[in-house]
Design a protein around this motif. Structure first.
Motif, PDB file in Angstrom:
ATOM      1  N   THR A 414      47.863 -70.747  -2.603  1.00 17.71           N
ATOM      2  CA  THR A 414      47.097 -72.016  -1.625  1.00 17.71           C
ATOM      3  C   THR A 414      48.298 -71.833  -0.723  1.00 17.71           C
ATOM      4  O   THR A 414      47.755 -72.891   0.698  1.00 17.71           O
ATOM      5  CB  THR A 414      46.096 -72.823  -2.008  1.00 17.71           C
ATOM      6  OG1 THR A 414      47.420 -74.058  -2.772  1.00 17.71           O
ATOM      7  CG2 THR A 414      45.327 -72.891  -3.178  1.00 17.71           C
ATOM      8  N   TYR A 415      49.595 -72.411  -0.548  1.00 18.04           N
ATOM      9  CA  TYR A 415      50.669 -72.071   0.503  1.00 18.04           C
ATOM     10  C   TYR A 415      50.947 -70.512   1.280  1.00 18.04           C
ATOM     11  O   TYR A 415      51.635 -69.492   0.263  1.00 18.04           O
ATOM     12  CB  TYR A 415      51.636 -72.215  -0.377  1.00 18.04           C
ATOM     13  CG  TYR A 415      51.726 -74.193  -0.357  1.00 18.04           C
ATOM     14  CD1 TYR A 415      51.577 -74.936  -0.130  1.00 18.04           C
ATOM     15  CD2 TYR A 415      51.128 -73.906  -1.682  1.00 18.04           C
ATOM     16  CE1 TYR A 415      51.805 -76.254  -0.583  1.00 18.04           C
ATOM     17  CE2 TYR A 415      50.703 -75.935  -2.762  1.00 18.04           C
ATOM     18  CZ  TYR A 415      51.595 -76.828  -1.849  1.00 18.04           C
ATOM     19  OH  TYR A 415      51.409 -78.645  -2.380  1.00 18.04           O
ATOM     20  N   PRO A 416      50.809 -70.387   2.222  1.00 22.30           N
ATOM     21  CA  PRO A 416      51.478 -69.162   3.018  1.00 22.30           C
ATOM     22  C   PRO A 416      52.513 -68.569   2.862  1.00 22.30           C
ATOM     23  O   PRO A 416      52.950 -67.756   2.467  1.00 22.30           O
ATOM     24  CB  PRO A 416      50.991 -69.731   4.257  1.00 22.30           C
ATOM     25  CG  PRO A 416      49.369 -70.523   4.617  1.00 22.30           C
ATOM     26  CD  PRO A 416      49.713 -71.324   3.743  1.00 22.30           C
ATOM     27  N   ASP A 458      51.527 -81.050   2.225  1.00 25.22           N
ATOM     28  CA  ASP A 458      50.138 -81.071   1.824  1.00 25.22           C
ATOM     29  C   ASP A 458      50.004 -80.167   2.750  1.00 25.22           C
ATOM     30  O   ASP A 458      48.516 -79.474   3.241  1.00 25.22           O
ATOM     31  CB  ASP A 458      49.095 -81.722   1.545  1.00 25.22           C
ATOM     32  CG  ASP A 458      47.920 -81.898   0.986  1.00 25.22           C
ATOM     33  OD1 ASP A 458      47.596 -81.086   0.509  1.00 25.22           O
ATOM     34  OD2 ASP A 458      47.331 -82.794   1.809  1.00 25.22           O
ATOM     35  N   ARG A 459      50.523 -80.141   4.094  1.00 24.95           N
ATOM     36  CA  ARG A 459      49.900 -80.157   5.455  1.00 24.95           C
ATOM     37  C   ARG A 459      50.077 -78.538   5.808  1.00 24.95           C
ATOM     38  O   ARG A 459      49.842 -77.854   6.555  1.00 24.95           O
ATOM     39  CB  ARG A 459      50.262 -80.318   6.772  1.00 24.95           C
ATOM     40  CG  ARG A 459      52.107 -80.975   6.784  1.00 24.95           C
ATOM     41  CD  ARG A 459      52.815 -81.375   7.660  1.00 24.95           C
ATOM     42  NE  ARG A 459      52.808 -81.040   8.777  1.00 24.95           N
ATOM     43  CZ  ARG A 459      52.816 -81.968  10.030  1.00 24.95           C
ATOM     44  NH1 ARG A 459      54.625 -82.302   9.910  1.00 24.95           N
ATOM     45  NH2 ARG A 459      52.801 -80.416  11.183  1.00 24.95           N
ATOM     46  N   TYR A 460      51.095 -77.979   4.952  1.00 27.59           N
ATOM     47  CA  TYR A 460      51.159 -76.675   4.620  1.00 27.59           C
ATOM     48  C   TYR A 460      50.712 -76.185   4.312  1.00 27.59           C
ATOM     49  O   TYR A 460      50.927 -74.449   3.956  1.00 27.59           O
ATOM     50  CB  TYR A 460      53.001 -76.548   4.427  1.00 27.59           C
ATOM     51  CG  TYR A 460      53.774 -76.894   5.723  1.00 27.59           C
ATOM     52  CD1 TYR A 460      53.989 -76.522   6.662  1.00 27.59           C
ATOM     53  CD2 TYR A 460      54.146 -78.126   5.199  1.00 27.59           C
ATOM     54  CE1 TYR A 460      55.208 -77.239   8.176  1.00 27.59           C
ATOM     55  CE2 TYR A 460      55.083 -79.366   5.831  1.00 27.59           C
ATOM     56  CZ  TYR A 460      54.786 -78.247   7.145  1.00 27.59           C
ATOM     57  OH  TYR A 460      55.638 -78.767   8.346  1.00 27.59           O
ATOM     58  N   ARG A 461      49.498 -76.506   3.624  1.00 29.43           N
ATOM     59  CA  ARG A 461      48.602 -75.552   2.044  1.00 29.43           C
ATOM     60  C   ARG A 461      47.058 -75.235   3.023  1.00 29.43           C
ATOM     61  O   ARG A 461      46.756 -76.010   3.593  1.00 29.43           O
ATOM     62  CB  ARG A 461      48.505 -77.005   0.921  1.00 29.43           C
ATOM     63  CG  ARG A 461      47.483 -75.946  -0.087  1.00 29.43           C
ATOM     64  CD  ARG A 461      47.422 -77.693  -1.749  1.00 29.43           C
ATOM     65  NE  ARG A 461      46.465 -77.024  -2.015  1.00 29.43           N
ATOM     66  CZ  ARG A 461      45.704 -77.790  -2.874  1.00 29.43           C
ATOM     67  NH1 ARG A 461      45.507 -78.317  -2.672  1.00 29.43           N
ATOM     68  NH2 ARG A 461      45.585 -76.704  -3.692  1.00 29.43           N
ATOM     69  N   THR A 462      46.865 -74.718   2.622  1.00 27.16           N
ATOM     70  CA  THR A 462      45.188 -73.501   2.864  1.00 27.16           C
ATOM     71  C   THR A 462      45.041 -73.132   1.993  1.00 27.16           C
ATOM     72  O   THR A 462      44.966 -72.287   1.333  1.00 27.16           O
ATOM     73  CB  THR A 462      46.299 -72.507   4.172  1.00 27.16           C
ATOM     74  OG1 THR A 462      47.226 -72.563   5.186  1.00 27.16           O
ATOM     75  CG2 THR A 462      44.629 -71.823   4.702  1.00 27.16           C
ATOM     76  N   VAL A 463      43.667 -74.142   2.059  1.00 32.53           N
ATOM     77  CA  VAL A 463      42.375 -73.736   1.545  1.00 32.53           C
ATOM     78  C   VAL A 463      41.398 -72.513   2.249  1.00 32.53           C
ATOM     79  O   VAL A 463      40.567 -73.296   2.294  1.00 32.53           O
ATOM     80  CB  VAL A 463      42.059 -74.440  -0.321  1.00 32.53           C
ATOM     81  CG1 VAL A 463      40.880 -74.452  -0.756  1.00 32.53           C
ATOM     82  CG2 VAL A 463      43.386 -75.668  -0.269  1.00 32.53           C
ATOM     83  N   ASP A 464      41.316 -71.724   1.745  1.00 33.20           N
ATOM     84  CA  ASP A 464      40.500 -70.955   2.153  1.00 33.20           C
ATOM     85  C   ASP A 464      39.385 -70.369   1.492  1.00 33.20           C
ATOM     86  O   ASP A 464      39.333 -70.450   0.231  1.00 33.20           O
ATOM     87  CB  ASP A 464      40.618 -69.666   3.359  1.00 33.20           C
ATOM     88  CG  ASP A 464      42.067 -69.081   2.411  1.00 33.20           C
ATOM     89  OD1 ASP A 464      41.493 -68.896   1.589  1.00 33.20           O
ATOM     90  OD2 ASP A 464      43.039 -68.337   3.093  1.00 33.20           O
ATOM     91  N   ARG A 468      39.473 -70.463  -2.333  1.00 35.92           N
ATOM     92  CA  ARG A 468      38.082 -70.707  -3.535  1.00 35.92           C
ATOM     93  C   ARG A 468      37.762 -69.974  -4.413  1.00 35.92           C
ATOM     94  O   ARG A 468      37.641 -69.994  -5.636  1.00 35.92           O
ATOM     95  CB  ARG A 468      37.014 -71.869  -2.861  1.00 35.92           C
ATOM     96  CG  ARG A 468      37.831 -73.046  -2.108  1.00 35.92           C
ATOM     97  CD  ARG A 468      36.613 -73.533  -1.265  1.00 35.92           C
ATOM     98  NE  ARG A 468      36.107 -72.711   0.608  1.00 35.92           N
ATOM     99  CZ  ARG A 468      37.061 -73.615   1.164  1.00 35.92           C
ATOM    100  NH1 ARG A 468      38.022 -74.630   1.185  1.00 35.92           N
ATOM    101  NH2 ARG A 468      37.006 -72.784   2.003  1.00 35.92           N
ATOM    102  N   GLN A 505      40.472 -76.794  -6.841  1.00 39.16           N
ATOM    103  CA  GLN A 505      41.095 -75.679  -6.041  1.00 39.16           C
ATOM    104  C   GLN A 505      39.723 -75.130  -5.439  1.00 39.16           C
ATOM    105  O   GLN A 505      40.191 -73.906  -4.526  1.00 39.16           O
ATOM    106  CB  GLN A 505      41.771 -74.826  -6.558  1.00 39.16           C
ATOM    107  CG  GLN A 505      43.345 -75.716  -7.089  1.00 39.16           C
ATOM    108  CD  GLN A 505      44.343 -74.748  -8.008  1.00 39.16           C
ATOM    109  OE1 GLN A 505      44.668 -73.574  -7.288  1.00 39.16           O
ATOM    110  NE2 GLN A 505      44.917 -75.132  -8.533  1.00 39.16           N
TER     111      GLN A 505
END
Length: 726
Positions: A414-416, A458-464, A468, A505
């Motif tokens: 979840t972290y690019p 957390d702001r650098y985490r992307t849950v697309d 999921r 997640q």
């Protein structure tokens, strides 16, 4: 005596009386920790039952937690500097203090060291706090100095106490889908600490040292036994005494030479007396004659072929090196600092001893014994399915130990930024290693997101959608393995936590309920219990609801919006009907109330169904019933202690719930054959099980039994009774 006092006393006993020095050392540390807890509790520095039990330490600090969830008062990431920290301080010219080392990592050389670790991934996070300065370095590299500064302000008051930097290592991260039960470094330590078996080594000494010496004394005294001479010569006696004293000083495992009840002991005593006094008594002469003739009759005359061959056979029987000596050789094949990976090729590690590894105790070509092979196999690094095939995952609890590695890898996705993802994955795994605190008033354990350095990223985490979907797939994989391998075992709380994390997640809102402890139960349930009961109404087979008589109570709960207070009232009422009595508090009464909550919620079986976790109802019912039979057999073993028998019977009753759940989901066309198959397995193990299966068959036809089989009971357990009445 309180629980804490009992634990302290047990630790002190082990620390003062255990024959193994390593065990004594560990027990001494436990005793010191329990003493710290007691002093802290008396002074108010430690308060049991809260999320922040140690005064002046915030909730995010990883605490040293003792058995039962009690805090010692110390931080796990604190304590004296390690050898590696002393080496680093010496190499960079710093005072040997934690504050100096933490501060140095904020300098240009320190930040360069951390950046290199982020780039190559060669570091170990033993405690979550070890990730703080790596996060700072990453934030600085991302030009987010504001977040880095805020984080440092948050942890600043503890720079002199806690280690906020990682452990350096030379080893790379294992593949994302690979897990291991024990690290390579930990396996090395276990093998290196292995001590010889005292009994085996005593036998080896007896046959290789004292047996040849016995032959020497037999040759010395044989002329006396034959009547040829009155005594051995003075010089021969003096030589034998000198040799005996040298052997006795060096070889102390065997004691046969000191006992007058053994032939060797008789000859030794006669030799010592004859040398010291110049003669022996008539009684000693008779004993010497009897001993010498007995020895000659058993193995042969001194110098005879029979005696030589007998001793050669004995020598060969103990010529193999000790398992401990071979374990030490195998330990040398493993890396001392590989603390975050397993052994990728266990077979290569357990090859016979090579020429370059030969020692005085271990010859070239010596085979690695099965016990050492098993130890190395426990460190195998592979997919979780492969480890189970190797018998490295024998229980749901071990599956729960391995799950954080899979969930951590999923979390990393979840972290690019790959470096940040790897750091957060390792932080996640270290966080899951935190021991749970003893909490009251339905308090929740600290969550990962409450760690300031995790929140800062957390702001650098992307849950697309892709992340999921991947989390949902991992959830179904892990949940499916639990049901496939351990479908008769209640879902362990640590595994439940991992499934909850994966559900979060995946963006799936399905509740799970934890297993509650009867000895600290406070007669209340959280909201999630009512929500999980709603899933039972939706996913349970009719036979499950009928067998336990849940229909009216589930309907009542629905009318009250699955309110947790109504849920608690129903559980108490149902427990009283099951025989808990009217007592407001006792362990057995609490257990019976908790069990009714497990029935109303299916203890997460409905939650797994709601998540579409794959399961074969018929196969899982068989698996669960096999667990019931195993536990009942254990409970009914002859001469078993009553409290142990009761514990096994209780566990069998809880496993029976899984039999009921999955049997109720079997298609009607297959149900009769399954009941017949399970009934045939009962044999004469327990008449009550035969009755329970008949009741289950009736329940699937719509009839609720008067007394369904349960785990907890207020009095003798029905599975231990000889009769089978309903």
């Amino acid at each position: 005596m309180s629980y804490v006092e009992q634990q302290l006393l047990a630790a002190l006993r082990t620390a003062t009386s255990h024959p193994d020095s390593a065990a004594r050392e560990r027990a001494e540390k436990r005793a010191q920790a329990w003493m710290k807890h007691m002093v802290g509790a008396l002074t108010g520095a430690v308060t049991t039952g809260t999320r922040s039990p140690v005064r002046d330490l915030p909730t995010w600090v990883t605490l040293e937690v003792l058995h039962g969830g009690f805090a010692s008062g110390e931080a796990a990431a604190g304590g004296p500097l390690s050898d590696g920290e002393h080496d680093l301080a010496r190499d960079v010219g710093l005072p040997h203090t934690r504050s100096a080392l933490n501060t140095w990592h904020l300098s240009d050389p320190g930040q360069a060291r951390l950046s290199a670790m982020l780039d190559d991934g060669r570091y170990v996070i033993a405690h979550p706090e070890n990730a703080v300065l790596l996060v700072v370095a990453w934030l600085v590299s991302a030009d987010d100095t504001a977040s880095a500064t805020s984080l440092l302000e948050h942890v600043g008051p503890f720079m002199d106490r806690l280690r906020f930097y990682p452990i350096a290592t030379k080893h790379a991260e294992p593949p994302a889908d690979h897990v291991f039960r024990r690290s390579e470094a930990a396996t090395r330590a276990v093998l290196a600490a292995r001590a010889p078996n005292p009994r085996v080594e005593a036998q080896r000494e007896a046959l290789t040292v004292w047996a040849p010496f016995a032959d020497e004394l037999l040759a010395l005294w044989w002329p006396v036994a034959e009547g040829s001479v009155a005594l051995p010569g003075d010089a021969a006696l003096a030589t034998a005494v000198a040799r005996y004293r040298a052997l006795a000083a060096r070889h102390t495992r065997s004691t046969s030479h000191t006992s007058r009840k053994t032939n060797l002991g008789v000859l030794v005593a006669a030799t010592l007396r004859a040398d010291a006094e110049g003669g022996i008594t008539n009684a000693d002469r008779a004993r010497v004659t009897h001993a010498a003739k007995s020895m000659a009759a058993k193995r042969g005359l001194p110098g005879s072929t029979d005696l030589i061959e007998a001793r050669e056979r004995q020598r060969k029987s103990v010529s193999a090196p000790s398992h401990a000596a071979v374990a030490h050789v195998v330990a040398g094949r493993l890396a001392v600092d590989a603390a975050h990976r397993g052994v990728s090729d266990p077979h290569a590690v357990v090859q016979p001893v090579g020429a370059e590894e030969t020692t005085t105790e271990v010859p070239t070509g010596a085979a690695v014994p099965p016990s050492v092979v098993r130890t190395v196999t426990l460190a195998a690094q592979a997919t979780i399915e492969d480890l189970h095939a190797r018998d490295v995952v024998p229980s749901a609890e071990v599956l729960a130990e391995l799950a954080p590695q899979l969930v951590g890898a999923q979390h990393a996705e979840t972290y690019p930024d790959p470096a940040l993802g790897l750091l957060m994955a390792r932080t996640y795994r270290a966080f899951r290693d935190r021991r749970s605190l003893l909490l009251t008033d339905l308090s929740a354990q600290v969550k990962l997101g409450e760690l300031p350095w995790v929140a800062a990223t957390d702001r650098y985490r992307t849950v697309d959608d892709a992340a999921r979907d991947a989390a949902a797939a991992t959830l179904r994989r892990v949940g499916g393995l639990y049901l496939q391998w351990f479908g008769g075992t209640p879902l362990p709380n640590p595994l439940l936590v991992e499934l909850e994390a994966l559900a979060g997640q995946a963006g799936i809102d399905v509740p799970f309920v934890p297993e509650l402890a009867a000895d600290i139960f406070q007669d209340a349930f959280s909201r999630r219990f009512g929500a999980t009961a709603a899933l039972v109404a939706e996913h349970a087979g009719p036979g499950y609801v009928t067998y336990y008589g849940l229909g009216d109570d589930l309907h009542d709960l629905a009318l009250h919006g699955y309110d947790r207070q109504v849920f608690a009232i129903l559980c108490r009422r149902r427990a009283e009907r099951a025989g808990s009595g009217t007592s407001r508090w006792s362990v057995s009464r609490n257990g019976m109330v908790i069990e009714q909550a497990q029935l109303l919620t299916s203890h997460n079986l409905a939650s797994l169904a709601a998540l579409d976790v794959p399961a074969d109802p018929e196969a899982t019912a068989r698996l669960a019933f096999a667990e019931v039979l195993r536990l009942v057999r254990a409970a009914r073993r002859p001469h078993i202690a009553p409290y142990i028998a009761m514990s096994h019977a209780r566990a069998a009753g809880l496993a029976w719930r899984h039999v009921v759940w999955f049997t109720a989901l079997v298609p009607a066309t297959r149900f009769p054959a399954l009941i017949d198959e399970l009934t045939a397995l009962v044999d004469d193990i327990s008449p009550r099980l035969t009755v329970a299966l008949a009741d289950l068959a009736a329940a699937c036809a719509g009839t609720t039994p008067d007394t369904p089989l349960l785990g907890w009971s207020n009095g003798p357990h029905p599975l231990l009774a000889s009769g089978g009445s309903r």
